[in-house]
Design an enzyme around this catalytic site. Structure first.
Site, mmCIF file in Angstrom:
data_model
loop_
_atom_site.group_PDB
_atom_site.id
_atom_site.type_symbol
_atom_site.label_atom_id
_atom_site.label_comp_id
_atom_site.label_asym_id
_atom_site.label_seq_id
_atom_site.Cartn_x
_atom_site.Cartn_y
_atom_site.Cartn_z
ATOM 1 N N ASP A 187 0.877 -1.166 0.000
ATOM 2 C CA ASP A 187 0.000 0.000 0.000
ATOM 3 C C ASP A 187 0.922 1.225 0.000
ATOM 4 O O ASP A 187 2.132 1.117 0.268
ATOM 5 C CB ASP A 187 -0.930 -0.019 1.215
ATOM 6 C CG ASP A 187 -2.154 0.880 0.991
ATOM 7 O OD1 ASP A 187 -2.096 1.758 0.098
ATOM 8 O OD2 ASP A 187 -3.152 0.705 1.707
HETATM 9 C C1 BGC Z 1 -5.026 3.210 0.322
HETATM 10 C C2 BGC Z 1 -5.077 2.291 -0.883
HETATM 11 C C3 BGC Z 1 -4.983 3.103 -2.130
HETATM 12 C C4 BGC Z 1 -3.678 3.904 -2.091
HETATM 13 C C5 BGC Z 1 -3.463 4.764 -3.329
HETATM 14 C C6 BGC Z 1 -3.839 4.160 0.282
HETATM 15 O O1 BGC Z 1 -3.967 5.163 1.221
HETATM 16 O O2 BGC Z 1 -5.017 2.457 1.493
HETATM 17 O O3 BGC Z 1 -6.232 1.520 -0.852
HETATM 18 O O4 BGC Z 1 -5.073 2.296 -3.257
HETATM 19 O O5 BGC Z 1 -3.694 4.756 -0.977
HETATM 20 O O6 BGC Z 1 -4.317 5.845 -3.345
#
Ligand code: BGC
Length: 912
Positions: free
Chosen positions: A702
């Site tokens: 993530d």
């Molecule tokens: C989230 C993800 C997301 C990523 C990109 C993170 O804060 O947990 O689910 O895909 O950001 O935006």
């Protein structure tokens, strides 16, 4: 030949899918479908309809949202005075979006209803509808407060007042997460419609169901409780350290149906229809003979529509296992099938195949005879079927003489601390709650690959691999350790070289890698539609819970074919979704993005979405692997879980989509699992995911994930070696991977060298995915039809007349709220190279992201990213030689940015 993306058809499919997920929980005296032509509608959410939750999964820049009020007006006459009073009040009390990223309040202020208005309206109108709205999302869990999980005082008063005055009361819940409905026992609303968040078409979907144009067939993907405080996770949810998964495998209905049925207000799988269904078992064939490796059960069920309207329902099949030595819930969903629309008085035969091995248990007990095995314990197995978990009827009993070992595994993901878990035991009057120690096997060192792969001085291009002339290993061998290390990073947010404003890109992240022909692989959020923080619009689809409540994989697949096509239109290789974490507890902010408390339902729905997108060669990146079940302190919280619960509940949906062969891209979660971050967890990403399940795709972290080396060792983002070793192939994200230096990484890791074999292995995972799924390698031309127009009222135009070397631009009074754009129309006197000097502050917290997406003359330029609350001074180079009039768009995809100052400065005069 071009493939057509017709937005009218897309909207129609979203409308159908949204309606299909709506769950009718109450309908006394057949108050629904609404026959009255005139109705009175209360609650501000009828106007400010919540189409999605907040955070990365909610940031679709939508061209339109059909509000519930608009939807109703297409069919009904709404009490004029009520409508007008609300509209005037809303002008004075606009929707509060909150300050900062994902900070929209859970609920909005409601208008007081005066007695006279209620009296007067109810004299001529029988039916009142009250719309309750809620939002929650990433980084922000629901709380056990009024106005969040519970109704606010005002909402409760409104419901009671409406009940008092109107003959019929219909409550529509517009929330992605389950909220408290225990007020119903006192209020006795005639109808409760759980509408979730239906994306752009919400208002239409809701009205299709209220009017009876669509007969509701949604079923609860979660149990609705009388008292959430009696939930076994109540004590632990929200904890950072020792977030103990004490309830173990008894998640959702597995707990409540087994141990606390009284606490269930509406059971899992429940949902009414405007017609009535009955089913009869036509035949059941049990062919279970473990010695011959037979475990098949076939059910043939006839569903009769005995009411007077056509409709669909869901045949749900549950299995129950012997209590055995392990202890088990009384029922688990093992199969389901949605019928087609059955005309009144007619029937449909449903054929369901079951494999008894789907009821296997994982034995994590220390020193048991079947330690670390998947087993079918000896004893009685029951198969039941029906229209919800509670009312399902027993159909078959199967008796296994001996315990059968299905698979011998090695213990993985073992907890490192001692705690107790729920254990069900047989008592005189049924089953009882007990506790036992969770087995703890300590930590096993991660095996290290022999680092014996040498660099070559070949100069191949990726096209040589695609054409079959060169083997992928030979291609990779030409890169230095540093090149391969850089390939372990994704660029972002708003990476250069792909669609502007998206979350990240991997593959050709440096000059050197691009030169070798490695393409950039573009990834954009998220589960509810495409997030592009560049001002481009995308369609918003119903949220995860709604789509799961449809219990309909076919409609999910059809809808996601449109999503796939829309990705192709926007050159997005992978959509960062679906999100498929289990709903452990109703308060998790991201439940709206996820599907259900049940692993099978989650797996089946996610799989169908992946299949839909794959039709156009678009990959879904499933997330968050694994055990991200709360948002509070999601980076630091430690999900402490037994191996059995991890395997049987939380990993199971991921196993489903991997074994089906449809998952090739996975995002790990932020949290720790038993003290070790998911992204640097070898057991998770290699031993279980790849070695046991046979996964051959890519794994990414993530965004800005934390990593650690050993359980409970300290964590950071810089030492990526444990991540690489764990075979989490990509660290997402860094502004530019060519700034990653091997020397620095070795320095922070305290190591003298990097393991080249591990880098090569991971590069292969990455490149295999790019070769198979990159859109540039598999081009498709998309013809767009009926694209909705954007809402131009959010574009604020500022005239900038450049007649001196430095021009101050006053942006103080303009909105930087979510969805707004500031458009500078620069009329330049001097031809030359300029700089736009921006000074801006973000008020977001923690790792929350906000940004300003800039484009120049309609060409996306770059995204200024803010992580948490920070101030940035950015100079944007503007070449203003070609045009006399230049357009600079600054788009705000989230609220929470303050522009402190902006100036246009001439750097160098140059002829046009
Ligand atoms: C989230 C993800 C997301 C990523 C990109 C993170 O804060 O947990 O689910 O895909 O950001 O935006």
């Amino acid at each position: 030949m071009a493939v057509v993306l017709d937005y009218k058809k897309y909207a129609q499919k979203a409308r159908e899918a949204g309606a299909e997920g709506i769950v009718l929980l109450e309908n006394s005296n057949n108050v629904l479908p609404l026959v009255d032509q005139e109705i009175a509608v209360f609650g501000r959410t009828q106007y400010d309809t919540i189409y999605c939750g907040t955070g990365s999964g909610g940031l679709v820049n939508v061209p339109y949202v059909v509000s519930i009020n608009e939807g109703l007006k297409e069919k009904y006459t709404l009490a004029e005075k009520v409508d007008e009073t609300y509209r005037n009040w809303i002008k004075e009390n606009p929707f509060d979006k909150g300050q900062g990223w994902a900070q929209t309040p859970f609920s909005q202020k409601e208008m007081d209803l005066c007695e006279d208005l209620l009296k007067e309206t109810s004299e001529n109108i029988d039916t009142a509808i009250f719309v309750i709205g809620r939002t929650a999302g990433e980084d922000k869990d629901f709380t056990l407060d009024k106005g969040s999980y519970y109704l606010s005082e005002k909402e409760l008063k409104i419901i009671k007042d409406l009940r008092k005055h109107f003959k019929n009361l219909v409550v529509v819940v517009n929330s992605g997460n389950v909220i408290d409905l225990s007020w119903q026992e006192e209020v006795q609303a005639d109808a409760i419609v759980f509408a979730w968040q239906g994306g752009s078409e919400t208002g239409h979907s809701v009205v299709d169901v209220l009017s009876g144009d669509v007969n509701p067939s949604g079923k609860l993907p979660d149990t609705v409780l009388r008292d959430i405080k009696r939930h076994p996770a109540f004590k632990y949810f929200g904890r950072v350290e020792e977030n103990l998964y004490e309830e173990d495998i008894y998640v959702g209905y597995r707990y409540f149906e087994t141990l606390d049925q009284e606490n269930v207000l509406y059971p899992f799988g429940y949902g009414l229809s405007y017609t009535e269904f009955e089913f009869e078992v036509l035949d059941s064939l049990v062919n279970v003979n473990p010695k011959a490796d037979n475990y098949d059960i076939n059910l043939q069920v006839r569903v009769n529509n005995i009411g007077n309207q056509s409709g669909k329902t869901v045949v749900q099949v549950y299995g129950s296992k012997p209590q055995g030595g392990l202890g088990n819930p009384i029922r688990e969903l093992i199969a389901f099938k949605k019928t087609s629309e059955i005309p009144a008085g007619k029937s449909e035969d449903v054929n369901i195949n079951i494999d008894l091995r789907d009821l296997k248990s994982y034995d994590d007990r220390l020193n048991s005879d079947t330690e670390s095995c998947y087993i079918l314990e000896a004893g009685e197995y029951k198969i039941s079927a029906g229209f919800d978990v509670r009312s399902a009827k027993d159909i078959e009993n199967i008796f296994l003489e001996d315990t059968i070992v299905l698979e011998q595994l090695t213990s993985r993901l073992s907890p490192q601390i001692s705690f107790k878990r729920v254990k069900v035991v047989k008592a005189e009057n049924g089953l009882e709650l007990d506790y036992e120690d969770v087995p703890n096997r300590g930590y096993a060192e991660v095996p290290v690959l022999e680092s014996d792969i040498k660099q070559t001085d070949a100069e191949f291009k990726l096209t040589d691999v695609i054409s079959g002339e060169v083997d992928l290993d030979e291609f990779i061998a030409q890169f230095s350790d540093e090149d391969l290390l850089q390939m372990s990073y994704g660029n972002g947010m708003g990476p250069i070289g792909v669609t502007a404003g998206i979350a990240g890109a991997f593959g050709g992240v440096t000059e050197r890698l691009l030169e070798a022909g490695i393409l950039l692989y573009a990834c954009a959020d998220g589960p509810s539609g495409i997030r592009m923080d560049n001002g481009s619009m995308a369609f918003s689809i119903p949220n995860g819970t709604c789509l799961a409540a449809s219990f309909n994989p076919e409609i999910n697949q059809e809808l996601f074919e449109f999503v796939g096509l829309e990705c192709r239109k926007n050159n997005i290789d992978s959509l960062l979704g679906p999100g498929m974490n289990i709903h452990r507890y109703a308060l998790c902010g991201r439940n709206f993005e996820y599907f259900s408390e049940d692993p099978l339902l989650t797996g089946v729905i996610a799989d169908s979405q992946l299949i839909g997108m794959k039709k156009y060669n678009v990959l879904g990146t499933v997330k968050h692997f694994a055990l991200n079940n709360q948002e509070y302190e999601r980076v630091n919280s430690d999900s402490v879980v037994s191996e059995r619960a991890a395997r049987e509940i939380y990993l199971k949906p991921f196993e489903y989509i991997v074994r089906s062969g449809n998952a090739q891209s996975i995002m790990t979660s932020y949290n720790y699992i038993n003290g070790l971050h998911a992204a640097s967890n070898y057991d998770l990403n290699t031993a279980i995911l790849r070695d046991e399940w046979g996964y051959d795709g890519v794994v990414m972290t993530d965004w800005w994930a934390e990593l650690n080396d050993k359980p409970y060792s300290s964590s950071n983002k810089e030492n990526v070696l444990p991540m690489i070793r764990a075979q989490n192939d990509l660290f997402m994200v860094t502004p530019s991977a060519d700034r990653v230096s091997l020397e620095k990484v070795l320095e922070v890791s305290g190591k003298a060298e990097i393991n080249r074999s591990e880098l090569v292995r991971n590069a292969k995972n990455i490149l295999n995915v790019i070769i198979k799924y990159s859109q540039a390698i598999h081009p498709l031309s998309v013809e767009v039809q009926n694209e909705p127009e954007s809402n131009s009222d959010k574009i604020q135009v500022v005239d900038v007349y450049q007649d001196k070397e430095k021009v101050d631009i006053n942006l103080a009074d303009l909105s930087t709220d979510i969805g707004y754009t500031i458009q500078l129309l620069i009329e330049n006197h001097t031809s030359g190279i300029f700089e736009l000097r921006l000074d801006a502050t973000s008020t977001a917290k923690d790792v929350a992201q906000t940004n300003i997406a800039l484009s120049i003359n309609n060409v996306p330029e770059r995204t200024i990213n803010f992580v948490g609350s920070e101030r940035k001074q950015e100079n944007i180079r503007l070449d203003l030689r070609q045009n006399l009039l230049n357009v600079v768009d600054m788009h705000f995809a989230e609220s929470g940015i303050k522009i402190n100052s902006a100036e246009l400065v001439l750097l160098e005069e140059k002829n046009r």
